[in-house]
Design an enzyme around this catalytic site. Sequence first.
Site, mmCIF file in Angstrom:
data_model
loop_
_atom_site.group_PDB
_atom_site.id
_atom_site.type_symbol
_atom_site.label_atom_id
_atom_site.label_comp_id
_atom_site.label_asym_id
_atom_site.label_seq_id
_atom_site.Cartn_x
_atom_site.Cartn_y
_atom_site.Cartn_z
ATOM 1 N N CYS A 17 -24.535 -2.360 -44.583
ATOM 2 C CA CYS A 17 -22.863 -3.052 -45.340
ATOM 3 C C CYS A 17 -22.508 -2.655 -44.193
ATOM 4 O O CYS A 17 -20.968 -3.936 -44.167
ATOM 5 C CB CYS A 17 -22.412 -1.441 -45.771
ATOM 6 S SG CYS A 17 -23.522 -0.739 -46.976
ATOM 7 N N ASP A 427 -14.633 -3.496 -2.893
ATOM 8 C CA ASP A 427 -12.987 -3.414 -2.085
ATOM 9 C C ASP A 427 -13.505 -2.605 -1.159
ATOM 10 O O ASP A 427 -13.832 -1.332 -1.517
ATOM 11 C CB ASP A 427 -12.273 -3.433 -2.680
ATOM 12 C CG ASP A 427 -10.953 -3.871 -2.624
ATOM 13 O OD1 ASP A 427 -10.843 -5.031 -1.345
ATOM 14 O OD2 ASP A 427 -9.829 -3.175 -2.007
HETATM 15 P P1 ADP Z 1 -8.495 -5.944 1.108
HETATM 16 O O1 ADP Z 1 -9.575 -7.278 0.470
HETATM 17 O O2 ADP Z 1 -8.529 -5.155 2.490
HETATM 18 O O3 ADP Z 1 -7.323 -4.920 0.193
HETATM 19 P P2 ADP Z 1 -5.892 -7.960 0.991
HETATM 20 O O4 ADP Z 1 -6.577 -9.151 0.772
HETATM 21 O O5 ADP Z 1 -4.885 -7.080 0.458
HETATM 22 O O6 ADP Z 1 -6.817 -6.776 2.310
HETATM 23 O O7 ADP Z 1 -4.879 -8.383 2.776
HETATM 24 C C1 ADP Z 1 -6.443 -8.974 3.759
HETATM 25 C C2 ADP Z 1 -5.049 -8.542 4.790
HETATM 26 O O8 ADP Z 1 -3.782 -9.125 5.212
HETATM 27 C C3 ADP Z 1 -4.725 -7.292 5.298
HETATM 28 O O9 ADP Z 1 -6.168 -6.739 6.088
HETATM 29 C C4 ADP Z 1 -3.637 -8.190 6.805
HETATM 30 O O10 ADP Z 1 -4.611 -8.170 7.993
HETATM 31 C C5 ADP Z 1 -3.194 -8.898 6.352
HETATM 32 N N1 ADP Z 1 -2.104 -9.040 4.921
HETATM 33 C C6 ADP Z 1 -1.894 -8.868 4.109
HETATM 34 N N2 ADP Z 1 -0.163 -7.824 3.495
HETATM 35 C C7 ADP Z 1 -0.458 -7.799 4.252
HETATM 36 C C8 ADP Z 1 1.801 -7.633 4.963
HETATM 37 N N3 ADP Z 1 2.314 -7.228 4.164
HETATM 38 N N4 ADP Z 1 1.548 -7.175 6.495
HETATM 39 C C9 ADP Z 1 0.617 -7.532 7.153
HETATM 40 N N5 ADP Z 1 -0.278 -7.477 6.919
HETATM 41 C C10 ADP Z 1 -0.976 -8.139 6.095
HETATM 42 MG MG MG Z 2 -7.278 -4.686 -1.422
#
Ligand code: ADP
Ligand code: MG
Length: 742
Positions: A17, A427
Amino acid sequence: MIEPKYYQIENMHCGSCVAKIEASLKDIPNINQASVNFADHSLMIIGSASDDLVINTLSQVGYRATLKTFTNNNENFNQETAFLGKSAQKFIVALIIGLLLMISDYIYPYIPALDAQYGQITWLVIGFISLFVMLFSGGDIFLGAWKTLLKGTANMDSLIALGTGAAWIYSMLVVLFYQYFPTIAHGMYFDTAVFIIALVKLGSWLEARARGKTSAAIQRLIGLQPKTAIVVQNKQETEIPITAIKAGMLIRIRPGAKIPVDGIIIEGESAIDQSMLTGEAMPVTKHVNDEVITGTLNKSGSFIFKATQVGGETTLAKIINLVKQAQNSKPQIGRLVDKIAAVFVPIVLAIAVSTAIIWYFVGPTPSYLYALITAITVLVIACPCALGLGTPMSLMVGIGKAAENGILIRNGNALQSAGELSTIVLDKTGTITKGLPEVTQMFSYHGFIAADILKLAAAAEKNSEHPLAEAIVKYANTLHLSDKNEDVIIISNFKNFPGKGVIADAANQTLIVGNKTFMLEHKINIEVATPDLKMITTDAATPAFIAIDGTLAGLIAIADPIKDDSKLAIQQLQQLGIEVLMLTGDHVDTAKVIAAQVGVNDFFAECLPDEKHTVIKNLQQKNKIVAMVGDGINDAPALAQANVGFAIGAGTDVAIESADVTLMANSLQGVVHAIRISKATMRNIKQNLFGAFIYNVIGIPIAAGVLYPFFGILLHPVIAAAAMAASSLTIVMNANRLRYLH
Ligand code: ADP
Ligand code: MG
């Protein structure tokens, strides 16, 4: 999201069905998806088609459908109990009459022979009693068979109706014209016809009972929401039903009470037990401005909260919706089975006809009797119930079981893929680590003063939602650096660069806060910080550089502790034979230390958000089935690209709708659990399908009499009916084993 609608289909008897109903709705505009669950006889519709249209279309192909409402829980429950009661009644009546006929016929020859005095009339009466019972207990089967016949098709009803109908008609012919039949052919089959109906009804009663149990997970979730709440209005506290709660109302929660709707605490604080949703045993302490979730349990404190999400918008309602939808979905394997079930009935009919023809021409005398009985046996044994039940039964139990553990599996495909993973990418921030970073150290260069830099950085980072930004702001607050009103720093031209950092103008200065790559991109010389950077990263902390007007001014070390059970969970994943990788936007040296601490062999560091997505894609190109585990918002593209996206710790979030699997608890252990449940469910489905398949492969030839020439073995049609009921029961029991999984 479009809310799916659910319909209960009353007269659905077999796996074949499913495909028929789905096909009838396929070409209707305004229906995006129609999916039938044979285990609970429900139909899920996604689309804007009206109820009348759906119900009418179904009635044209011979099915009665009613709209299912989950808010009116009692009504569904009553319907279900009524159905159970009716099935039981039908089964018992047919069983008693069938048994009586059988006993008197075979064991005590109380009933006169046809050619004895009153013989013919007695048997005529018996014939009509049988017909009455067949129609009382199996009326829906004959009706269903008739309707499908009018449309020139056949289903399981057709097989049963044809089998029992043929037995009855043959017996009636013998009663009416016994002179023309040899005495050996006087064995009447009224009892057989009644007994087959009894066993078919036994099968549907058992299925209905199991159905009641499989939706237990949903019932339990619905039951979490209290029926009333105490509203605070003009300092008065009144109890009102939850349906009357509107967003914005203030609600008083007393010790030991359940949270009636989602909201935010505005007064008081308390520890809240969220285990019913997240599976996390530890109560969570909530203060003013914290979110509370529907269905969770207040421990000893008392507080007032403001309702934010009510009705169908609450997290609980969304969870219930998701579980229902998932239970109605089908993994690929299920679709394949539906296709097989659809062609199964015509094939069985063909086998039954061939069997009859062969027996008629080469069977012993009276060959027409052997031809008839073998054909009936084939029709009865081959009902594809077991085939149709196999997938949805296990899926409902498995997905329900997962939901009880705070694991929301979006659909059957996600479950199938989760059971077949070869690689898991984790992550780092918030997944392996707690996601609650704290500033641990601070350095300043070129004559800048640490407190000043921190004040500036905090002012800029206030505009960012990144966990690192929050850590900087929080640190500045604890040092009371940003409290004084007189020196509030005005921030302008704020820009966020995901995965890198932020840029803003503050007090006539240009501020850059971010990682090493970001500094190098803006030609900031960071050489002076090299020794400090080395120290920070070997401590597994994350560096955040601060540059003011093109000069490196400071460096902040931010540490995010690893969750207590991350290492264990990673070990368990590896033991399941899955390759575990780490992915992060963080500094490579920090990543290396964290990876080593949790036992991950390989990692990708300094990835920008869109590079995370590419990493997953590259792995997939190497023929790996890849899962990504992330926080659901930042990592959205990677989660979407992965074969299975796990969103972790979304217990208080609305992110439930974005991932394939949502883990309510904030622990990697949930991934292990989800994979175990998925593997077990898929194994269970395969066992069911294998069982159903073997049953038919062995049962049909025996029913057709292939053993007769060698061993003189022929199955009685009643044995065939019993075998059919037993095969359904086996599947129901096997699926229920999943409930006791750990
Ligand atoms: P994750 O993969 O650890 O979650 P993200 O991709 O969010 O990290 O960020 C990668 C890196 O970029 C962080 O480890 C930091 O060094 C830098 N970063 C990102 N956003 C910020 C912020 N608002 N202030 C300071 N550093 C930042
Ligand atoms: Mg992250």
